[in-house]
Write a protein that holds these residues in place. Structure first.
Motif, PDB file in Angstrom:
ATOM      1  N   SER A 122       0.772  -1.314   0.085  1.00 38.85           N
ATOM      2  CA  SER A 122       0.084   0.006  -0.079  1.00 38.85           C
ATOM      3  C   SER A 122       0.699   1.169  -0.009  1.00 38.85           C
ATOM      4  O   SER A 122       0.473   2.142  -0.691  1.00 38.85           O
ATOM      5  N   GLY A 123       1.882   1.293   0.627  1.00 40.31           N
ATOM      6  CA  GLY A 123       2.701   2.339   0.840  1.00 40.31           C
ATOM      7  C   GLY A 123       3.712   2.634  -0.790  1.00 40.31           C
ATOM      8  O   GLY A 123       4.522   3.515  -0.713  1.00 40.31           O
ATOM      9  N   ARG A 124       3.736   1.731  -1.718  1.00 38.63           N
ATOM     10  CA  ARG A 124       4.216   2.017  -2.758  1.00 38.63           C
ATOM     11  C   ARG A 124       3.358   1.926  -4.111  1.00 38.63           C
ATOM     12  O   ARG A 124       3.456   1.062  -5.003  1.00 38.63           O
ATOM     13  N   PRO A 125       2.511   2.969  -4.143  1.00 39.93           N
ATOM     14  CA  PRO A 125       1.446   2.801  -5.357  1.00 39.93           C
ATOM     15  C   PRO A 125       2.152   2.882  -6.672  1.00 39.93           C
ATOM     16  O   PRO A 125       1.361   2.374  -7.597  1.00 39.93           O
ATOM     17  N   ASP A 126       3.430   3.265  -6.718  1.00 33.28           N
ATOM     18  CA  ASP A 126       4.146   3.426  -8.365  1.00 33.28           C
ATOM     19  C   ASP A 126       4.872   2.169  -8.762  1.00 33.28           C
ATOM     20  O   ASP A 126       5.312   2.298  -9.557  1.00 33.28           O
ATOM     21  N   ASP A 127       4.777   1.401  -7.716  1.00 34.64           N
ATOM     22  CA  ASP A 127       5.634   0.246  -8.304  1.00 34.64           C
ATOM     23  C   ASP A 127       4.867  -0.986  -8.797  1.00 34.64           C
ATOM     24  O   ASP A 127       3.826  -1.149  -8.436  1.00 34.64           O
ATOM     25  N   ASN A 128       5.463  -2.019  -9.591  1.00 35.20           N
ATOM     26  CA  ASN A 128       4.901  -3.068  -9.966  1.00 35.20           C
ATOM     27  C   ASN A 128       5.085  -4.074  -8.956  1.00 35.20           C
ATOM     28  O   ASN A 128       6.488  -4.153  -8.644  1.00 35.20           O
ATOM     29  N   ILE A 129       4.371  -4.697  -8.401  1.00 37.26           N
ATOM     30  CA  ILE A 129       4.773  -5.777  -7.467  1.00 37.26           C
ATOM     31  C   ILE A 129       3.913  -7.085  -7.616  1.00 37.26           C
ATOM     32  O   ILE A 129       2.932  -6.978  -8.166  1.00 37.26           O
ATOM     33  N   GLY A 130       4.778  -8.077  -7.547  1.00 37.69           N
ATOM     34  CA  GLY A 130       3.973  -9.544  -7.679  1.00 37.69           C
ATOM     35  C   GLY A 130       4.094 -10.239  -6.553  1.00 37.69           C
ATOM     36  O   GLY A 130       5.139  -9.847  -5.540  1.00 37.69           O
ATOM     37  N   LEU A 131       3.393 -11.356  -6.772  1.00 33.86           N
ATOM     38  CA  LEU A 131       3.703 -12.415  -5.379  1.00 33.86           C
ATOM     39  C   LEU A 131       4.006 -13.864  -5.767  1.00 33.86           C
ATOM     40  O   LEU A 131       3.206 -14.220  -6.553  1.00 33.86           O
ATOM     41  N   THR A 132       4.961 -14.284  -5.146  1.00 32.92           N
ATOM     42  CA  THR A 132       5.264 -15.849  -5.472  1.00 32.92           C
ATOM     43  C   THR A 132       5.124 -16.578  -4.282  1.00 32.92           C
ATOM     44  O   THR A 132       5.535 -16.110  -3.012  1.00 32.92           O
ATOM     45  N   ILE A 133       4.425 -17.861  -4.170  1.00 33.27           N
ATOM     46  CA  ILE A 133       4.363 -18.475  -2.650  1.00 33.27           C
ATOM     47  C   ILE A 133       5.107 -19.830  -3.201  1.00 33.27           C
ATOM     48  O   ILE A 133       4.920 -20.322  -3.943  1.00 33.27           O
ATOM     49  N   PHE A 134       5.754 -20.241  -1.979  1.00 32.93           N
ATOM     50  CA  PHE A 134       6.532 -21.536  -2.079  1.00 32.93           C
ATOM     51  C   PHE A 134       6.239 -22.297  -0.768  1.00 32.93           C
ATOM     52  O   PHE A 134       6.009 -21.557   0.480  1.00 32.93           O
ATOM     53  N   ALA A 135       6.357 -23.723  -0.985  1.00 36.19           N
ATOM     54  CA  ALA A 135       6.485 -24.522   0.246  1.00 36.19           C
ATOM     55  C   ALA A 135       7.604 -25.768  -0.455  1.00 36.19           C
ATOM     56  O   ALA A 135       8.607 -25.260  -0.536  1.00 36.19           O
ATOM     57  N   GLY A 136       7.075 -26.989  -0.506  1.00 38.49           N
ATOM     58  CA  GLY A 136       7.817 -28.001  -1.217  1.00 38.49           C
ATOM     59  C   GLY A 136       8.021 -27.573  -2.606  1.00 38.49           C
ATOM     60  O   GLY A 136       8.888 -28.112  -3.485  1.00 38.49           O
ATOM     61  N   GLU A 137       6.981 -26.884  -3.243  1.00 36.08           N
ATOM     62  CA  GLU A 137       7.098 -26.369  -4.704  1.00 36.08           C
ATOM     63  C   GLU A 137       6.751 -24.776  -4.647  1.00 36.08           C
ATOM     64  O   GLU A 137       6.528 -24.324  -3.615  1.00 36.08           O
ATOM     65  N   ASP A 161      -2.487 -24.306   4.039  1.00 35.54           N
ATOM     66  CA  ASP A 161      -3.009 -25.556   4.054  1.00 35.54           C
ATOM     67  C   ASP A 161      -3.210 -26.204   2.585  1.00 35.54           C
ATOM     68  O   ASP A 161      -3.696 -26.960   2.333  1.00 35.54           O
ATOM     69  N   ILE A 162      -2.512 -25.386   1.650  1.00 38.19           N
ATOM     70  CA  ILE A 162      -2.468 -26.016   0.205  1.00 38.19           C
ATOM     71  C   ILE A 162      -1.729 -27.200   0.177  1.00 38.19           C
ATOM     72  O   ILE A 162      -1.802 -28.001  -0.850  1.00 38.19           O
ATOM     73  N   ALA A 163      -0.537 -27.347   1.248  1.00 41.99           N
ATOM     74  CA  ALA A 163      -0.060 -28.819   1.061  1.00 41.99           C
ATOM     75  C   ALA A 163      -0.641 -29.727   1.576  1.00 41.99           C
ATOM     76  O   ALA A 163      -1.099 -31.008   1.310  1.00 41.99           O
ATOM     77  N   ALA A 164      -1.572 -29.434   2.827  1.00 37.21           N
ATOM     78  CA  ALA A 164      -2.545 -30.416   3.325  1.00 37.21           C
ATOM     79  C   ALA A 164      -3.498 -30.991   2.400  1.00 37.21           C
ATOM     80  O   ALA A 164      -4.291 -31.976   2.364  1.00 37.21           O
ATOM     81  N   ARG A 165      -3.847 -29.994   1.393  1.00 37.26           N
ATOM     82  CA  ARG A 165      -5.161 -30.172   0.740  1.00 37.26           C
ATOM     83  C   ARG A 165      -4.413 -30.862  -0.798  1.00 37.26           C
ATOM     84  O   ARG A 165      -5.411 -31.002  -1.810  1.00 37.26           O
ATOM     85  N   GLY A 166      -3.345 -31.160  -0.792  1.00 35.62           N
ATOM     86  CA  GLY A 166      -2.717 -31.807  -1.978  1.00 35.62           C
ATOM     87  C   GLY A 166      -2.258 -31.007  -2.984  1.00 35.62           C
ATOM     88  O   GLY A 166      -2.225 -31.444  -4.286  1.00 35.62           O
ATOM     89  N   LEU A 167      -2.308 -29.577  -2.871  1.00 33.70           N
ATOM     90  CA  LEU A 167      -2.110 -28.742  -4.348  1.00 33.70           C
ATOM     91  C   LEU A 167      -0.820 -28.778  -4.556  1.00 33.70           C
ATOM     92  O   LEU A 167      -0.602 -28.569  -5.647  1.00 33.70           O
ATOM     93  N   ILE A 168       0.008 -28.532  -3.598  1.00 31.24           N
ATOM     94  CA  ILE A 168       1.633 -28.698  -3.549  1.00 31.24           C
ATOM     95  C   ILE A 168       2.109 -29.614  -2.630  1.00 31.24           C
ATOM     96  O   ILE A 168       1.452 -29.813  -1.448  1.00 31.24           O
ATOM     97  N   GLN A 169       3.400 -29.999  -2.561  1.00 33.06           N
ATOM     98  CA  GLN A 169       4.119 -30.758  -1.566  1.00 33.06           C
ATOM     99  C   GLN A 169       4.362 -29.758  -0.584  1.00 33.06           C
ATOM    100  O   GLN A 169       4.643 -28.661  -0.789  1.00 33.06           O
ATOM    101  N   ASP A 170       4.488 -30.209   0.943  1.00 34.23           N
ATOM    102  CA  ASP A 170       4.892 -29.505   1.882  1.00 34.23           C
ATOM    103  C   ASP A 170       6.473 -29.412   2.188  1.00 34.23           C
ATOM    104  O   ASP A 170       7.305 -30.419   1.285  1.00 34.23           O
TER     105      ASP A 170
END
Length: 332
Positions: A122-137, A161-170
């Protein structure tokens, strides 16, 4: 000078039909005196009243014009600045393994990380910002964007809980998380490219080692800031047993050496956050280090400037009325 309501200026076109009516038809509606012959008055001089009668028309036109200008809201500028905003391209790489549910940060590691990251975005309105999430993948939760409302919504939907739901490895695939973030920045044309990697463990999964990903980032001119979250010693962790939850103390094992090496290789910095307050301070420090560069955008402070036109319209109207009932008074 500019006008806030420019569309009202089109009303000035009404002056044209009024002038046509005044010149062509108005005299036909005025009272006249019939005379058998006006030859004797052919060379009679005109009085000063007759010569000054068009001043009434000019005053009426002036009043109408000035009123239209007031309605159009003229504005002046008393200060001008030129600045340009050249935003920075930033990828947030966030660990979402199940260990992020530990409650050494309040309310827990993942929620604290999400809250602080949202404030940073929220404090950087002029920047291009993206998001990567990772666990075992690792995968991209949101590509780089300036639509920060959508980005924050996707960030708030991140769960452990994405690993617990089998979406990616923990597990904790730091190298994969960093490589995914770097892949999003490799085609960026921004002068400053940054990855902020947050994790609470050591690399134990993935096909790409953390240092290999760091070398790739360095070759692409990407600076990496690494953050290790978690208290020293053990952390309170909610462990599901049957249909209930029991709390156990898990050891905090953060590979500070690898995180430090990643930061130093890419000319970034390594930070350690043992509580939520320290995490806030770390993001503020990164925010200070990565300032946007300035370029050319026009800025000005506007002031309403209708008062002189309104005053002139009032004076012209009063003068026209005064002349009509005195000097140019008609007695039909």
């Amino acid at each position: 000078m500019e006008f806030a309501n420019k569309e009202y200026l089109f009303l000035l076109l009404l002056i044209i039909p009024y002038l046509l009516w005044y010149l062509m038809y108005r005299k036909k509606t005025e009272p006249t005196m019939r005379m058998s012959d006006t030859f004797a008055f052919r060379y009679a001089p005109k009085s000063w009243k007759v010569r000054l009668m068009p001043i009434q028309l000019l005053l009426r036109l002036a009043v109408f014009t000035l009123v239209v200008i007031v309605m159009a809201r003229p504005q002046t500028h008393n200060s001008w600045k030129t600045r340009t905003v050249e935003g920075i391209d930033i990828m947030l790489a966030m660990d979402v393994s199940t260990s992020m549910l530990a409650e050494d940060l309040k309310p827990n590691r993942i929620e604290a990380a999400k809250q602080v990251a949202a404030e940073f975005i929220s404090g950087r309105p002029d920047d291009n910002i993206g998001l990567t999430i990772f666990a075992g993948e690792a995968f991209t939760q949101c590509p780089m964007t300036t639509d920060h409302s959508s980005l924050i919504n996707l960030l708030q939907n991140v769960r452990t809980d994405i690993a617990a739901r089998g979406l990616i490895q923990d597990g904790t695939a730091i190298g994969m998380g960093l490589a995914n973030a770097v892949s999003r920045l490799k085609s960026s044309k921004a002068k400053s490219k940054v990855v902020i990697l947050l994790t609470d463990g050591s690399n134990n999964m993935g096909d790409i080692s953390p240092m290999t990903a760091a070398d790739i980032a360095k070759s692409l001119g990407i600076r990496v800031y690494t953050i290790g979250v978690g208290t020293n010693g053990t952390a309170r962790y909610p462990y599901p047993v049957g249909g209930s939850v029991q709390y156990i103390n898990l050891p905090v094992e953060i590979d500070t050496k690898t995180l430090g090496d990643i930061a130093s290789t890419t000319e970034g910095d390594f930070y350690r956050a043992t509580n939520t307050s320290e995490l806030h301070k770390i993001y503020k420090e990164i925010d200070k280090l990565e300032k946007s560069k300035l370029s050319v955008t026009k800025f000005s402070k506007r002031h309403e400037a209708y008062q002189p036109f309104a005053m002139a319209a009032a004076i012209a109207l009063l003068l026209e009325i005064l002349l009509r009932i005195t000097v140019f008074r008609r007695i039909p």
